[in-house]
Design a protein around this motif. Structure first.
Motif, PDB file in Angstrom:
ATOM      1  N   LYS A  35      -6.144   0.906   2.531  1.00 11.58           N
ATOM      2  CA  LYS A  35      -6.245  -0.346   2.742  1.00 11.58           C
ATOM      3  C   LYS A  35      -5.034  -0.933   3.683  1.00 11.58           C
ATOM      4  CE  LYS A  35      -8.814  -1.220  -1.303  1.00 11.58           C
ATOM      5  NZ  LYS A  35      -8.762  -2.110  -2.854  1.00 11.58           N
ATOM      6  N   PRO A  36      -5.373  -1.872   4.467  1.00 12.89           N
ATOM      7  CA  PRO A  36      -4.211  -2.794   5.186  1.00 12.89           C
ATOM      8  C   PRO A  36      -3.360  -3.390   4.224  1.00 12.89           C
ATOM      9  CG  PRO A  36      -6.300  -3.070   6.209  1.00 12.89           C
ATOM     10  CD  PRO A  36      -6.718  -2.330   5.132  1.00 12.89           C
ATOM     11  N   PHE A  37      -2.171  -3.592   4.479  1.00 16.24           N
ATOM     12  CA  PHE A  37      -1.227  -4.508   3.588  1.00 16.24           C
ATOM     13  C   PHE A  37      -1.357  -6.158   4.130  1.00 16.24           C
ATOM     14  CE2 PHE A  37       2.795  -6.539   2.699  1.00 16.24           C
ATOM     15  CZ  PHE A  37       2.531  -6.581   1.100  1.00 16.24           C
ATOM     16  N   THR A  38      -2.007  -6.739   3.165  1.00 17.90           N
ATOM     17  CA  THR A  38      -2.220  -8.023   3.575  1.00 17.90           C
ATOM     18  C   THR A  38      -1.271  -9.336   2.787  1.00 17.90           C
ATOM     19  OG1 THR A  38      -3.423  -8.387   1.461  1.00 17.90           O
ATOM     20  CG2 THR A  38      -4.666  -7.832   3.438  1.00 17.90           C
ATOM     21  N   GLY A  39      -0.244  -8.653   2.342  1.00 16.10           N
ATOM     22  CA  GLY A  39       0.857  -9.616   1.761  1.00 16.10           C
ATOM     23  C   GLY A  39       0.444  -9.730   0.159  1.00 16.10           C
ATOM     24  N   GLU A  40      -0.920  -9.326  -0.184  1.00 20.78           N
ATOM     25  CA  GLU A  40      -1.112  -9.827  -1.658  1.00 20.78           C
ATOM     26  C   GLU A  40      -0.857  -8.614  -2.529  1.00 20.78           C
ATOM     27  OE1 GLU A  40      -3.348 -12.283  -2.739  1.00 20.78           O
ATOM     28  OE2 GLU A  40      -2.915 -13.133  -0.947  1.00 20.78           O
ATOM     29  N   ARG A  41      -0.102  -8.926  -3.753  1.00 20.30           N
ATOM     30  CA  ARG A  41       0.437  -7.886  -4.737  1.00 20.30           C
ATOM     31  C   ARG A  41      -0.583  -6.542  -4.934  1.00 20.30           C
ATOM     32  NH1 ARG A  41       1.290  -7.099 -10.488  1.00 20.30           N
ATOM     33  NH2 ARG A  41       3.396  -6.596 -10.771  1.00 20.30           N
ATOM     34  N   MET A  42      -0.221  -5.451  -4.574  1.00 21.52           N
ATOM     35  CA  MET A  42      -0.941  -4.198  -4.907  1.00 21.52           C
ATOM     36  C   MET A  42       0.026  -3.142  -5.285  1.00 21.52           C
ATOM     37  SD  MET A  42      -1.620  -3.284  -0.862  1.00 21.52           S
ATOM     38  CE  MET A  42      -2.629  -1.792  -1.116  1.00 21.52           C
ATOM     39  N   ALA A  43      -0.697  -2.231  -6.146  1.00 23.75           N
ATOM     40  CA  ALA A  43      -0.003  -1.145  -6.759  1.00 23.75           C
ATOM     41  C   ALA A  43       0.181  -0.057  -5.619  1.00 23.75           C
ATOM     42  CB  ALA A  43      -0.799  -0.353  -7.824  1.00 23.75           C
ATOM     43  N   VAL A  44       1.189   0.458  -5.050  1.00 19.53           N
ATOM     44  CA  VAL A  44       1.300   1.296  -3.907  1.00 19.53           C
ATOM     45  C   VAL A  44       1.731   2.683  -4.428  1.00 19.53           C
ATOM     46  CG1 VAL A  44       1.548  -0.560  -2.274  1.00 19.53           C
ATOM     47  CG2 VAL A  44       3.686   0.487  -3.533  1.00 19.53           C
ATOM     48  N   ALA A  45       2.400   2.924  -5.478  1.00 16.54           N
ATOM     49  CA  ALA A  45       2.990   4.349  -5.824  1.00 16.54           C
ATOM     50  C   ALA A  45       3.267   4.059  -7.293  1.00 16.54           C
ATOM     51  CB  ALA A  45       4.207   4.489  -5.153  1.00 16.54           C
ATOM     52  N   ASN A  46       3.454   5.517  -7.828  1.00 14.52           N
ATOM     53  CA  ASN A  46       3.677   5.729  -9.270  1.00 14.52           C
ATOM     54  C   ASN A  46       5.413   5.775  -9.554  1.00 14.52           C
ATOM     55  OD1 ASN A  46       1.205   6.118 -10.420  1.00 14.52           O
ATOM     56  ND2 ASN A  46       1.370   8.407  -9.744  1.00 14.52           N
ATOM     57  N   SER A  47       6.156   5.186 -10.289  1.00 12.37           N
ATOM     58  CA  SER A  47       7.450   5.156 -10.354  1.00 12.37           C
ATOM     59  C   SER A  47       8.048   6.305 -10.132  1.00 12.37           C
ATOM     60  CB  SER A  47       7.912   4.473 -11.837  1.00 12.37           C
ATOM     61  OG  SER A  47       7.159   3.191 -11.784  1.00 12.37           O
ATOM     62  N   GLU A  48       7.693   7.446 -10.513  1.00 12.22           N
ATOM     63  CA  GLU A  48       8.343   8.587 -10.463  1.00 12.22           C
ATOM     64  C   GLU A  48       8.217   9.154  -9.224  1.00 12.22           C
ATOM     65  OE1 GLU A  48       4.272   9.680 -12.113  1.00 12.22           O
ATOM     66  OE2 GLU A  48       5.852   8.325 -12.635  1.00 12.22           O
ATOM     67  N   GLU A  49       7.498   8.911  -8.284  1.00 10.69           N
ATOM     68  CA  GLU A  49       7.415   9.131  -6.895  1.00 10.69           C
ATOM     69  C   GLU A  49       8.727   8.508  -6.077  1.00 10.69           C
ATOM     70  OE1 GLU A  49       3.501   9.428  -5.070  1.00 10.69           O
ATOM     71  OE2 GLU A  49       3.072   7.858  -6.522  1.00 10.69           O
ATOM     72  N   LEU A  50       9.471   7.811  -6.618  1.00 11.03           N
ATOM     73  CA  LEU A  50      10.623   7.414  -5.804  1.00 11.03           C
ATOM     74  C   LEU A  50      11.830   7.579  -6.766  1.00 11.03           C
ATOM     75  CD1 LEU A  50      11.863   6.103  -3.365  1.00 11.03           C
ATOM     76  CD2 LEU A  50      11.052   3.684  -4.240  1.00 11.03           C
ATOM     77  N   ALA A  51      12.752   8.493  -6.624  1.00 18.04           N
ATOM     78  CA  ALA A  51      13.838   8.713  -7.302  1.00 18.04           C
ATOM     79  C   ALA A  51      15.073   7.784  -6.844  1.00 18.04           C
ATOM     80  CB  ALA A  51      14.397  10.160  -7.250  1.00 18.04           C
ATOM     81  N   GLU A  52      16.074   7.774  -7.708  1.00 19.46           N
ATOM     82  CA  GLU A  52      17.207   6.812  -7.504  1.00 19.46           C
ATOM     83  C   GLU A  52      17.892   7.581  -6.174  1.00 19.46           C
ATOM     84  OE1 GLU A  52      20.237   4.103  -7.896  1.00 19.46           O
ATOM     85  OE2 GLU A  52      18.547   4.188  -9.459  1.00 19.46           O
ATOM     86  N   GLY A  53      18.081   6.580  -5.235  1.00 20.39           N
ATOM     87  CA  GLY A  53      18.611   6.785  -4.093  1.00 20.39           C
ATOM     88  C   GLY A  53      17.579   7.221  -3.099  1.00 20.39           C
ATOM     89  N   GLY A  54      16.391   7.375  -3.436  1.00 15.04           N
ATOM     90  CA  GLY A  54      15.372   7.632  -2.568  1.00 15.04           C
ATOM     91  C   GLY A  54      14.738   7.150  -1.454  1.00 15.04           C
ATOM     92  N   LYS A  55      13.903   7.419  -0.767  1.00 13.22           N
ATOM     93  CA  LYS A  55      13.125   6.639   0.385  1.00 13.22           C
ATOM     94  C   LYS A  55      11.938   7.125   0.415  1.00 13.22           C
ATOM     95  CE  LYS A  55      13.893   8.028   4.900  1.00 13.22           C
ATOM     96  NZ  LYS A  55      14.873   7.935   6.035  1.00 13.22           N
ATOM     97  N   LEU A  56      10.855   6.298   0.482  1.00 13.29           N
ATOM     98  CA  LEU A  56       9.469   6.476   0.404  1.00 13.29           C
ATOM     99  C   LEU A  56       8.715   5.620   1.417  1.00 13.29           C
ATOM    100  CD1 LEU A  56       7.101   7.957  -1.016  1.00 13.29           C
ATOM    101  CD2 LEU A  56       6.782   6.157  -2.645  1.00 13.29           C
ATOM    102  N   LEU A  57       7.906   6.365   2.128  1.00  6.88           N
ATOM    103  CA  LEU A  57       7.284   5.533   3.212  1.00  6.88           C
ATOM    104  C   LEU A  57       5.852   5.327   3.099  1.00  6.88           C
ATOM    105  CD1 LEU A  57       7.013   4.865   6.267  1.00  6.88           C
ATOM    106  CD2 LEU A  57       6.258   7.156   6.882  1.00  6.88           C
ATOM    107  N   LEU A  58       5.544   4.011   3.115  1.00  2.00           N
ATOM    108  CA  LEU A  58       4.023   3.711   2.630  1.00  2.00           C
ATOM    109  C   LEU A  58       3.242   3.621   4.071  1.00  2.00           C
ATOM    110  CD1 LEU A  58       4.804   1.034   0.149  1.00  2.00           C
ATOM    111  CD2 LEU A  58       4.214   3.448  -0.256  1.00  2.00           C
ATOM    112  N   ALA A  59       2.491   4.424   4.351  1.00  4.66           N
ATOM    113  CA  ALA A  59       1.644   4.341   5.809  1.00  4.66           C
ATOM    114  C   ALA A  59       0.317   3.668   5.351  1.00  4.66           C
ATOM    115  CB  ALA A  59       1.582   5.824   6.419  1.00  4.66           C
ATOM    116  N   PHE A  60       0.460   2.420   5.803  1.00  2.00           N
ATOM    117  CA  PHE A  60      -0.810   1.426   5.708  1.00  2.00           C
ATOM    118  C   PHE A  60      -1.654   1.689   7.319  1.00  2.00           C
ATOM    119  CE2 PHE A  60       1.848  -0.577   2.851  1.00  2.00           C
ATOM    120  CZ  PHE A  60       0.909  -0.837   1.781  1.00  2.00           C
TER     121      PHE A  60
END
Length: 136
Positions: free
Chosen positions: A35-60
């Motif tokens: 789904k495109p990002f509309t600015g509305e609140r939405m769940a995008v990832a599980n917490s464990e997918e982004l470690a401390e100091g990490g980077k995660l790309l969300l490809a909408f």
């Protein structure tokens, strides 16, 4: 190892960076979202997918957004540099700064600021609840 520094249009010193020495292109964990990002609140990832100091790309379908987990918490920024729209996912980061792969401009992850006040990453609302990361 790069070319000598030179003063840029805005008086900042820019260095040519040989990204091959930095292991470019960098492998960035990516989540493809339907789904495109509309600015509305939405769940995008599980917490464990982004470690401390990490980077995660969300490809909408319509844009890319980068998520970071810093010592200060979660940060979300548009995936393009405000200078020349270089793809920031291809840049490096060290847990406190994100470096644009185009001109080497560094942005503070906590604030989105760079040394050039006219170029700043605009943060997006991001939160975490019950093991989920929410954008918007």
């Amino acid at each position: 190892a790069g070319a000598p520094s030179r003063a840029g249009r805005y008086g900042a010193r820019a260095e040519r960076i040989d990204w091959r020495e930095e292991g470019w292109p960098l492998e960035v964990p990516t989540l493809e979202l339907a789904k495109p990002f509309t600015g509305e609140r939405m769940a995008v990832a599980n917490s464990e997918e982004l470690a401390e100091g990490g980077k995660l790309l969300l490809a909408f379908p319509d844009r890319e957004i980068l998520l970071f987990r810093t010592s200060g918490g979660l940060r979300a920024y548009p995936g393009q540099c405000p200078h020349h729209t270089y793809r920031l996912a291809d840049g490096s980061h060290d847990g406190t700064h994100l470096t644009c792969p185009g001109h080497g401009l560094e942005f503070e992850l906590e604030s989105g600021r760079s040394k050039l006040e006219c170029f700043r990453l605009r943060g997006l609302p991001v939160s975490e609840e019950a093991g989920q990361i929410y954008l918007g």
